[in-house]
Design an enzyme around this catalytic site. Structure first.
Site, short mmCIF file in Angstrom:
data_model
loop_
_atom_site.label_atom_id
_atom_site.label_comp_id
_atom_site.label_asym_id
_atom_site.label_seq_id
_atom_site.Cartn_x
_atom_site.Cartn_y
_atom_site.Cartn_z
N THR A 1 0.81 -1.23 0.00
CA THR A 1 0.00 0.00 0.00
C THR A 1 0.84 1.28 0.00
OG1 THR A 1 -0.18 -0.32 2.39
CG2 THR A 1 -2.06 -0.95 1.08
N GLY B 1 3.78 -2.65 7.79
CA GLY B 1 4.03 -3.27 9.09
C GLY B 1 5.45 -3.79 9.17
N GLU C 1 -6.69 -6.09 3.80
CA GLU C 1 -6.90 -7.20 2.86
C GLU C 1 -8.26 -7.09 2.17
OE1 GLU C 1 -5.35 -10.98 3.75
OE2 GLU C 1 -3.97 -10.24 5.27
#
Lengths: 708, 708
Positions: B119, B158, B410
């Site tokens: 992303t 992350g 997701e």
């Protein structure tokens, strides 16, 4: 939407003031620790105390309404004293008592900072069941305030942990061994000079909450704390020097106190929802995702029909609740004035009390369904911002966390909804006995004639009739269920519990219909020109979207048929598109400053990515040294080949050879005396604990008997 | 519920292990700072890396499922490497590439800690629109990875902020000036010895989030970062030394990768909902409020019909989703095996791909509606605990905050629901052309015969037919709407957008019906004896409660009439009461240890008040000194009488006399030259800034012209 031009001008004045007040700086709040937020919140008391003393009440109330949206935790902490504690004094003091507390400094926090000691660890909703005791000691003319057991610990008391000097304690009045129910007593908690706890008072911090960490909720345990008899609030119930208890003639008048909080929460529901929508709608106008063709600019989220469906009905709802709150506030103010001048002999007595009862019931339903609607709006707005809505800097998570408590305090929403339902059932029974109905539920009397097929014009009148129809039918069903349960020989309370699902549905449909009527009334009577068109659009969208949401009842009670429900769906689609076209100016008309909105995603100028990036970067400056690379990451990342660790340990130890030796040794010692110690090679001379002979090591012959 | 006895035994083993693992201690987590949570989360890597290396995959997956419920942030941070990064490698590497990365240490974190760079700030859902570029430099045989502008900054990554050494970067492949779409490239971010950023890599911390603060999300900007050509994953698309790009023949096979996450999230939705219900149901069994008569013990919350209504249907839903997840997991595993052995020439090719398509669509709807259902369950459980549900120590706020992101990542739930709806519309079109339907949607072909009145036995078969009827009708409506929009000359995509509300409803009803069928199947085929009765009760309650929730469609499509809907309501009331009677053993059968539940309100032994009080007290020890009494409270509380401050300032200054003097002086100087400075008495000799002559001070005669 703002009530009046004057109110809007004031709102803008207040926003400028707080945006320049250093204690209200808001860009850094997402990264403050609980302790830092607590202190920051206390900083804000200074300027607000100034206004509370110097500003006309109506104006100050408008200021607080704004502040409650901008900083819910401060509003709560400040409101604990000015709303709850002073409210308890005003509601419960005799004139002489009130003067006493005013002279002590209760109005200006000048000697007294109050908190509100109602809820206990084991009691919230059931106030009459509180277990703290206030026992009159006639010898000393004092009350002894006491926490008899853990469950009676005062719990959730805002301001107790580190702000308050005094507490309005709700406790069971006990005189001459007899309980007289829960009354209010002012108990000093701390010395005003040293801030040390008074003897017998134990206070702790409740700690971390879902939100509103700026408010210092605490718990309080009283151990035989003595207060003068005069510190019981005696406007209603009096206790004389010789222990005679006199109860009030008119219990109903305490209704009024609860109303104020509910009225405020309906306004806050609208304002907070508008703030969330300001963020989500502006973001959806800037954010683009997926192109509808090659080399085309990607499409604004707000242009997707489904995104309109996600946000436009919520906008219509927030506006509808806003108008409801304006009307409710007026009703409340009129009622308060009427009550203040009301004497028991007044010929309007009955009518005023009926109106009070109705407003009380209506406000219960409104508090419940408006706070739920707002909480849902915040979450849906948050989700509509995609991943960025999960960032604390979007402000939407914090709004959710702060607002969530509104569904619980001052009456759990489910319980309030059932109260509203109970009142509707009573009204139905009155109507069926031919009694006149208060205006808010007058539609109940005429339900039969409303149950007809609409001509599907779907104008405001049709929608209004529809809501009246389904609400009346739902109330009727609850009343029928109640009568059936009563018929089985149950008590009234038990019968009410058994029909609670029907009561709940009745309250929900009544409340939605009520909100719809309020925004319809605003559209039809207060606006002209293009503003009227916008309001009519809003009212229609709210009313019809809720028809979809509650579609089962419209079909069940035959107000719409299946085909008409398809028309409703098409119409809602179209109204969403219509509202989308003016969504940005409508959001602008909510009139929140960037400072108040405090979200880079909801900026007026649309520079969302730049502002968001700047805020993330400024809030998370690079650290000089990684805080745990050496301790936790490096040993993992740069570890030696695990194959070395996994070498066969038997081989590494040369165990087989040792075992052979040990077996031989064991054999040669088999006739030796019982008390032996066998120590293997390399075991460092220490005894090996373990049971001799049993278990996996048994056959090795290690026998440890000594046990030391 | 647990799949097998073996799985339950393993679950209990895992719970014992984490409850004794010091890094998984959980009583103090509510009061940790973001920094401390981050470090604590990293501590957990040690033991989990041990298991990932030494445990059979199936077993380890069960362990991770438990950990995802117990510690969602750790699960995410750990999963970024083991799920996302390794998943990207497995899915995208040639065998030689995979060996290369394994030798580098990618499996055991021994040299490579990966993150997943998909992303960007301006792109989430639209992966094909990502703007990071990977340009082949044929002279050096390298790719140049570059962030062309702010919106292309990798965002939400992350593990990037402080854990990862490498990143699987999704970027637009550019060869010889031509774009070839988004491919995956492994880019080293940090030196593995020093942890210093590699040249051209800029990483920042995304900072505070709504929840899951244990995961270190970061942003990454690449500035002309060079990587070997071989670091592009080339299983599907290949780029040769001389810049020839070869695209894969079978694009569909990438479906599989998305499935795994969805399957896991359905399981997590059930498990997390069960954890929340464990707290709420146990609390409601201990908490008492209001007595039904004088001197009676107050009533357990769980005995109120409305409280049963609040919790029992959610329990039935969590159980139903649990069985759905078991079945879905099996389907997924079978499918994965089938795909691994599939060759393009395989005769089962078409069938397997159809099944993949169906599972993909079904899992999209399940991911959306199950995560929404779980989030709602947590919040409803939280509210059902009253005020105590707002305490962080109840754990419910943290669960909400952690879980909320599942509705977004997701695949945004709304978008996934629409994807499922699109697939249902296609299936409908196939059916209307007489093509065979995959098993999950086979009911679509026979809708006409199902649209009849039920005989109102309300057994599982009736309910099943009802769901088939409304789902089929809703899919039909979406297909009809779509055909109508197509008929207006719109493109397929545009027509799909226009019917998105109908698609959404179709997906919702299909998914609920699917979940119902799964729990019905479990009740009918997998259980015997009293367990079967419990499961049948659960299945009925879930199915009928959802009939109420979606009542509009049952009435609209004529499956039930108004009177039957009343019977449904009565039956749900009764089923709630039936389930309430066994609620405690059912909750116990969820088999969560107190350590995992981590909420004093949800203790197995019911000692909620004592445990809650102990935790609050331990977490908030008294502070030695009030942190801001002297600075902020004392000056407010003990301030001098404000009357002194409010003395008339004119009088205090003796202003009138001064003004008179000044007027006289001004008069005598009126013919003096322009450049003057008039300084008032007591002004300390400094010039008073301000405009001469205008405003309130104008008539005082203070003219400042100098301006310095």
């Amino acid at each position: 939407m703002h009530g009046s031009e004057k109110a809007l001008v004031l709102k803008e004045k207040f926003m400028t003031e707080i945006s320049r007040d250093p204690s209200f700086r808001s860009h850094d709040i997402h990264d403050l620790s609980k302790e830092a937020i607590r202190e920051r919140t206390m900083e804000k008391f200074g300027s607000m105390v100034h206004y509370v003393i110097n500003e006309p009440l109506r104006e100050f109330n408008l200021r607080m309404q704004l502040v409650s949206t901008a900083d819910p935790a401060f509003w709560t902490r400040f409101g604990v004293h000015f709303g709850l504690f002073l409210g308890a004094l005003r509601g419960g003091c005799t004139p002489g008592q009130m003067n006493y507390w005013i002279e002590k400094g209760a109005i200006g926090l000048n000697g007294v900072i109050g908190c509100f000691g109602m809820t206990e660890l084991a009691h919230g909703s059931n106030v009459a069941g509180l277990e703290t005791t206030a026992t009159l000691d006639e010898r000393t003319d004092e009350f002894v305030i006491h926490t008899p057991h853990l469950g009676a610990t005062k719990w959730w008391i805002g301001g107790a942990a580190s702000t308050a000097t005094h507490c309005a304690v709700f406790a069971q009045l006990i005189v001459k061994g007899k309980k007289h129910g829960v009354k209010t007593f002012v108990v000093q908690l701390r010395d005003t000079k040293t801030f040390q706890l008074k003897p017998g008072v134990m206070i702790g911090d409740i700690g971390k909450k879902m939100g509103r960490d700026g408010i210092d909720n605490g718990y309080i345990q009283f151990t035989h704390v003595r207060i003068p008899r005069a510190h019981m609030l005696m406007k209603h119930t009096q206790v004389s020097r010789d222990g005679i208890v006199t109860d009030p003639p008119l219990a109903q008048l305490t209704y009024g106190a609860l109303l104020s909080g509910r009225v405020g929460m309906v306004a806050d529901s609208s304002n907070t929802a508008k703030r969330a929508l300001t963020i989500a709608v502006r973001y959806a106008a800037v954010r683009r995702q997926f192109a509808s063709g090659k080399n085309k600019l990607e499409t604004q989220l707000l242009d997707y029909p489904i995104h309109q469906r996600r946000l436009m009905p919520l906008m219509a709802q927030a506006i509808a609740i806003g108008f409801t709150s304006l009307i409710l506030t007026n009703m409340y103010e009129e009622l308060t004035q009427a009550l203040e001048t009301l004497e028991p002999s007044d010929p309007n007595m009955h009518e005023t009390l009926e109106k009070l009862k109705e407003t009380h019931a209506t406000s219960a339903g409104l508090k419940a369904f408006c706070t739920w609607a707002c909480l849902e709006t915040i979450e849906k707005c948050r989700q509509s911002c995609g991943g960025h809505g999960y960032s604390a800097y979007s402000t939407l998570p914090g709004m959710y966390q702060d607002f969530a408590v509104q569904c619980t305090w001052e009456g759990d929403n489910t319980i309030l909804a059932l109260q509203a339902g109970r009142s509707l059932v009573s009204s139905w029974e009155s109507a069926s006995r031919g009694k006149p109905l208060p205006p808010g539920v007058s539609y109940l009397a005429s339900t039969e004639t409303l149950t007809n097929k609409s001509n599907s014009k779907l104008d405001l009148g049709d929608i209004d009739k529809g809501w009246a129809c389904v609400a009346a039918n739902a109330v009727k069903k609850a009343a029928v269920d109640y009568a059936r349960e009563l018929g089985k020989g149950l008590s009234k309370d038990e019968a009410m519990e058994r029909c609670s699902q029907s009561r709940f549905i009745a309250a929900k449909l009544h409340t939605i219909g009520y909100i719809f009527r309020m925004v319809k009334q605003a559209a039809e009577t207060h606006a002209t020109g293009p503003e009227k068109d916008v309001l009519v659009l809003n009212a229609k969208l709210y009313g019809l979207w809720q028809v979809e949401e509650q579609g089962a009842w419209f079909l069940k009670y035959g107000y719409f048929n299946a085909q008409q429900m398809d028309t409703v769906q098409e119409t809602v689609d179209k109204l969403c598109l219509d509202l989308r076209k003016i969504a940005i100016p409508v959001v602008d008309s909510f009139a929140f400053s960037d400072h108040l909105v405090n979200s880079p995603l909801g900026r007026y100028d649309g520079r969302i990515y730049e502002a968001y990036f700047d805020q993330v970067r400024a809030s998370n400056p690079p650290v000089k040294e990684h805080p745990y690379f050496a301790r936790l990451i490096a040993p993992l990342l740069n570890r030696v080949n695990e194959a070395d660790d996994e070498k066969d340990p038997e081989e590494a130890m040369g165990l087989e050879e040792e075992l052979k030796e040990l077996r031989e040794a064991s054999q040669s010692q088999k006739d030796a005396p019982q008390k032996v110690q066998v120590v293997g090679k390399g075991m460092g001379g220490k005894g090996v604990p373990g049971g001799g002979g049993s278990g996996a090591g048994g056959d090795v012959g290690q026998v440890v008997v000594d046990g030391k």
